[in-house]
Design a protein around this motif. Structure first.
Motif, PDB file in Angstrom:
ATOM      1  N   UNK A 217       3.053 -20.013 -14.205  1.00 55.22           N
ATOM      2  CA  UNK A 217       2.934 -19.157 -12.940  1.00 55.22           C
ATOM      3  C   UNK A 217       2.524 -17.781 -13.346  1.00 55.22           C
ATOM      4  N   UNK A 218       1.636 -17.160 -12.542  1.00 57.00           N
ATOM      5  CA  UNK A 218       1.478 -15.723 -12.651  1.00 57.00           C
ATOM      6  C   UNK A 218       2.048 -15.067 -11.681  1.00 57.00           C
ATOM      7  N   UNK A 219       2.314 -13.677 -11.643  1.00 62.57           N
ATOM      8  CA  UNK A 219       2.966 -12.768 -10.429  1.00 62.57           C
ATOM      9  C   UNK A 219       2.021 -11.829 -10.179  1.00 62.57           C
ATOM     10  N   UNK A 220       1.368 -11.763  -9.192  1.00 60.09           N
ATOM     11  CA  UNK A 220       0.636 -10.443  -8.312  1.00 60.09           C
ATOM     12  C   UNK A 220       1.173  -9.657  -7.770  1.00 60.09           C
ATOM     13  N   UNK A 221       1.192  -8.216  -7.936  1.00 59.07           N
ATOM     14  CA  UNK A 221       1.765  -7.183  -7.062  1.00 59.07           C
ATOM     15  C   UNK A 221       0.366  -6.658  -6.474  1.00 59.07           C
ATOM     16  N   UNK A 222       0.694  -6.453  -5.050  1.00 59.49           N
ATOM     17  CA  UNK A 222      -0.264  -5.714  -3.927  1.00 59.49           C
ATOM     18  C   UNK A 222       0.594  -4.867  -3.243  1.00 59.49           C
ATOM     19  N   UNK A 223       0.344  -3.641  -3.252  1.00 60.14           N
ATOM     20  CA  UNK A 223       0.684  -2.669  -2.230  1.00 60.14           C
ATOM     21  C   UNK A 223      -0.190  -1.371  -2.294  1.00 60.14           C
ATOM     22  N   UNK A 224      -0.573  -1.471  -0.725  1.00 66.17           N
ATOM     23  CA  UNK A 224      -1.493  -0.314  -0.527  1.00 66.17           C
ATOM     24  C   UNK A 224      -2.789  -0.582  -1.261  1.00 66.17           C
ATOM     25  N   UNK A 225      -3.292   0.394  -2.124  1.00 68.48           N
ATOM     26  CA  UNK A 225      -4.739   0.310  -2.981  1.00 68.48           C
ATOM     27  C   UNK A 225      -4.274  -0.584  -4.395  1.00 68.48           C
ATOM     28  N   UNK A 226      -2.891  -0.415  -4.778  1.00 71.56           N
ATOM     29  CA  UNK A 226      -2.768  -0.780  -6.250  1.00 71.56           C
ATOM     30  C   UNK A 226      -2.496  -2.346  -6.336  1.00 71.56           C
ATOM     31  N   UNK A 227      -2.913  -2.696  -7.586  1.00 80.03           N
ATOM     32  CA  UNK A 227      -2.917  -3.971  -7.778  1.00 80.03           C
ATOM     33  C   UNK A 227      -2.236  -4.170  -9.287  1.00 80.03           C
ATOM     34  N   UNK A 228      -1.412  -5.076  -9.758  1.00 80.38           N
ATOM     35  CA  UNK A 228      -1.069  -5.387 -10.996  1.00 80.38           C
ATOM     36  C   UNK A 228      -0.651  -7.163 -11.198  1.00 80.38           C
ATOM     37  N   UNK A 229      -1.238  -7.637 -12.073  1.00 79.23           N
ATOM     38  CA  UNK A 229      -0.728  -9.023 -12.568  1.00 79.23           C
ATOM     39  C   UNK A 229      -0.127  -9.303 -13.602  1.00 79.23           C
TER      40      UNK A 229
END
Length: 303
Positions: A217-229
């Motif tokens: 599995x992969x983990x995706x972070x989303x908060x406001x305009x920011x993203x990181x996987x």
């Protein structure tokens, strides 16, 4: 994000002469990359289906030996009252690997109390991702209501694993098997499985990709305009310019190629940053399309 002890630990020891923690922020989510050390991978295992000349040229162009150092990167996420660990390194599960086993004390040096951890996300159950949680005394230091998140397909696979399509040495396969069995026995009661996707916390979504292992599995972070996987083992140091090379640890090499090409295509299209378990520490980078392949573009360190 103010974590002064992340960059200036109070009492650095000999193993802290090189950076071992790195902090960044994704919107409202605080992220810390934590190194468990490095392990060496033989080139033929790293790219088991590669032409010998092509593999040798790849190593030569990067001034790399036949035994390649791979980082062991884990991640801590903090948002509100949630502290979430992604993977736990090798720990002491493979004693012959001398430069690993630093995850637990580096967590503490970064100010991460084990008793504060609310969740653990396991990208997959290879020993270099779950070993830290099996260190002596570790289980007792974690809170009794700890939630451990993993794909249902991953837990099911390790009940009776099939190594027929891997190219890892026999002793390594045996160690993977025994470590996963130990992990499921120790943490099975805390396991929260999901089929395809699960939102572990606001803005923290874990998604099954398969390929590397059935439940990888992969983990995706989303908060406001920011993203990181956090891509786990879906992307390895050679995956950007050689996405068709098979890693010897892949349980379904052809599916693993399809998974990483989809990931690379999507990440290159958006330009969003990514992190990986075995990319050079702290692994924060971007993928850039380059003809039929991709380029690994490291991010500048923030100070």
């Amino acid at each position: 994000m103010r974590l002064d002890n992340t960059s200036r630990p109070d009492a650095p020891g000999p193993d802290e002469l090189v950076p071992s923690r790195y902090a960044l922020r994704v919107g409202e989510i605080n992220v810390i990359a934590v190194s468990d050390g490095v392990m060496q991978i033989p080139a033929e295992t790293m790219a088991s289906n590669a032409d010998l000349a092509a593999r040798s040229a790849w190593l030569h162009d990067r001034i790399l030996p036949d035994l390649v150092d791979w980082s062991l990167n884990q991640v801590v996420l903090r948002r509100g009252d949630r502290t979430i660990l992604i993977d736990s390194g090798l720990g002491k599960e493979y004693p012959g690997v001398a430069r690993t086993g630093h995850w637990a004390h580096r967590l503490e040096a970064a100010g991460i109390a084990l008793a504060s951890v609310t969740d653990v996300i396991i990208t997959h159950m290879h020993f270099d991702h779950i070993g830290g949680l099996l260190a002596d005394g570790m289980q007792e230091r974690l809170r009794p209501d700890l939630r451990v998140h993993a794909a249902a397909a991953e837990a099911e696979f390790w009940e009776a694993p099939d190594f027929s399509r891997t190219a890892m040495p026999g002793p390594v396969a045996d160690k993977n098997r025994s470590t996963a069995r130990h992990f499921l026995a120790a943490y099975g009661g805390r396991l929260r499985t999901f089929e395809a996707e699960s939102e572990v916390a606001p803005g923290v979504v874990v998604t099954r990709t398969g390929g590397h292992t059935p439940g990888h599995s992969v983990v995706r972070l989303v908060s406001g305009r920011d993203r990181l996987t956090f891509v786990g083992d879906a992307l390895l140091p050679h995956s950007f310019d050689q996405p068709g090379w098979h890693d010897g640890f892949e349980h379904d090499p052809k599916e693993a190629v399809r998974v990483r090409v989809r990931l690379l295509r999507a990440l290159a299209a958006t330009g969003e940053p990514l992190m990986g378990a075995h990319l050079p520490f702290p692994s924060v980078c971007r993928a850039l399309a380059d003809g039929d392949a991709y380029r690994w573009v490291p991010a500048h360190w923030g100070y």
